[in-house]
Motif scaffolding. Sequence first.
Motif, PDB file in Angstrom:
ATOM      1  N   PHE A  11      22.110  53.183   8.897  1.00 54.46           N
ATOM      2  CA  PHE A  11      21.466  52.935  10.182  1.00 54.46           C
ATOM      3  C   PHE A  11      19.967  52.905  10.000  1.00 54.46           C
ATOM      4  CE2 PHE A  11      21.799  57.552  10.047  1.00 54.46           C
ATOM      5  CZ  PHE A  11      20.570  57.981  10.505  1.00 54.46           C
ATOM      6  N   SER A  12      19.312  52.267  10.942  1.00 52.72           N
ATOM      7  CA  SER A  12      17.860  52.166  10.946  1.00 52.72           C
ATOM      8  C   SER A  12      17.394  52.414  12.370  1.00 52.72           C
ATOM      9  CB  SER A  12      17.447  50.763  10.491  1.00 52.72           C
ATOM     10  OG  SER A  12      16.062  50.583  10.658  1.00 52.72           O
ATOM     11  N   ILE A  13      16.409  53.296  12.514  1.00 53.82           N
ATOM     12  CA  ILE A  13      15.850  53.584  13.829  1.00 53.82           C
ATOM     13  C   ILE A  13      14.335  53.448  13.740  1.00 53.82           C
ATOM     14  CG2 ILE A  13      15.518  55.337  15.612  1.00 53.82           C
ATOM     15  CD1 ILE A  13      18.201  56.555  14.721  1.00 53.82           C
ATOM     16  N   GLU A  14      13.771  52.664  14.628  1.00 57.28           N
ATOM     17  CA  GLU A  14      12.322  52.513  14.694  1.00 57.28           C
ATOM     18  C   GLU A  14      11.832  53.154  15.986  1.00 57.28           C
ATOM     19  OE1 GLU A  14       8.759  49.204  14.580  1.00 57.28           O
ATOM     20  OE2 GLU A  14      10.802  48.530  14.929  1.00 57.28           O
ATOM     21  N   SER A  40      14.344  51.589  18.951  1.00 52.88           N
ATOM     22  CA  SER A  40      15.441  50.637  18.828  1.00 52.88           C
ATOM     23  C   SER A  40      16.008  50.789  17.428  1.00 52.88           C
ATOM     24  CB  SER A  40      14.948  49.207  19.060  1.00 52.88           C
ATOM     25  OG  SER A  40      13.975  48.867  18.096  1.00 52.88           O
ATOM     26  N   GLY A  41      17.139  50.163  17.196  1.00 50.40           N
ATOM     27  CA  GLY A  41      17.714  50.298  15.871  1.00 50.40           C
ATOM     28  C   GLY A  41      18.928  49.433  15.661  1.00 50.40           C
ATOM     29  N   SER A  42      19.511  49.646  14.504  1.00 46.30           N
ATOM     30  CA  SER A  42      20.718  48.929  14.134  1.00 46.30           C
ATOM     31  C   SER A  42      21.574  49.836  13.257  1.00 46.30           C
ATOM     32  CB  SER A  42      20.368  47.642  13.383  1.00 46.30           C
ATOM     33  OG  SER A  42      19.698  47.958  12.177  1.00 46.30           O
ATOM     34  N   ALA A  43      22.836  49.492  13.156  1.00 46.35           N
ATOM     35  CA  ALA A  43      23.760  50.263  12.326  1.00 46.35           C
ATOM     36  C   ALA A  43      24.838  49.334  11.786  1.00 46.35           C
ATOM     37  CB  ALA A  43      24.397  51.387  13.139  1.00 46.35           C
ATOM     38  N   ASP A  44      25.216  49.569  10.535  1.00 49.87           N
ATOM     39  CA  ASP A  44      26.333  48.860   9.922  1.00 49.87           C
ATOM     40  C   ASP A  44      27.446  49.869   9.694  1.00 49.87           C
ATOM     41  OD1 ASP A  44      24.945  46.391   9.702  1.00 49.87           O
ATOM     42  OD2 ASP A  44      23.935  47.138   7.906  1.00 49.87           O
ATOM     43  N   PHE A  45      28.676  49.428   9.845  1.00 46.40           N
ATOM     44  CA  PHE A  45      29.788  50.360   9.767  1.00 46.40           C
ATOM     45  C   PHE A  45      31.054  49.686   9.266  1.00 46.40           C
ATOM     46  CE2 PHE A  45      29.537  48.493  13.970  1.00 46.40           C
ATOM     47  CZ  PHE A  45      30.816  47.993  14.155  1.00 46.40           C
ATOM     48  N   TYR A  46      31.989  50.526   8.827  1.00 50.00           N
ATOM     49  CA  TYR A  46      33.366  50.119   8.580  1.00 50.00           C
ATOM     50  C   TYR A  46      34.172  50.620   9.762  1.00 50.00           C
ATOM     51  CZ  TYR A  46      32.351  49.418   3.591  1.00 50.00           C
ATOM     52  OH  TYR A  46      31.840  48.990   2.406  1.00 50.00           O
TER      53      TYR A  46
END
Length: 135
Positions: A11-14, A40-46
Amino acid sequence: NGKNVLALRNFSIEITRDTIETTHMGKDVRSYVAGLSSFSGSADFYFDPDTATDGFDAAETTFNPTTGSVGDAIVSVVAYVKSDATNDIAFSANCVLTGYTVNSTMDGMVEGSLTFQGSGDGSDVGIAFSTTGNV
């Protein structure tokens, strides 16, 4: 509903804060005060294989923009940095989901990604970072 439906990969949070210029005549250097903050941010997941169909269905119900919460409702997000029986190290916040993507390959796991915009909770708290106790 507090159910784990995803296995977070990254994940990334700014977190940012606006500045307001307060410079007035007679000064040679600009001056500023703190303004509003945002994140804001983004996340990658299974998709969590332990929750199989239930996990995928729950994620689709929550995140799919045609049936779920993307851009429609505030969602509580907790991104764990570390978790054990006594302590959680995590970011937690209320967010508006702004995007949802699902990817699948013939020889891999079903993956997805989310993007989100933070939303204050009415108490001037945007995002919390917890390092002790359980979230």
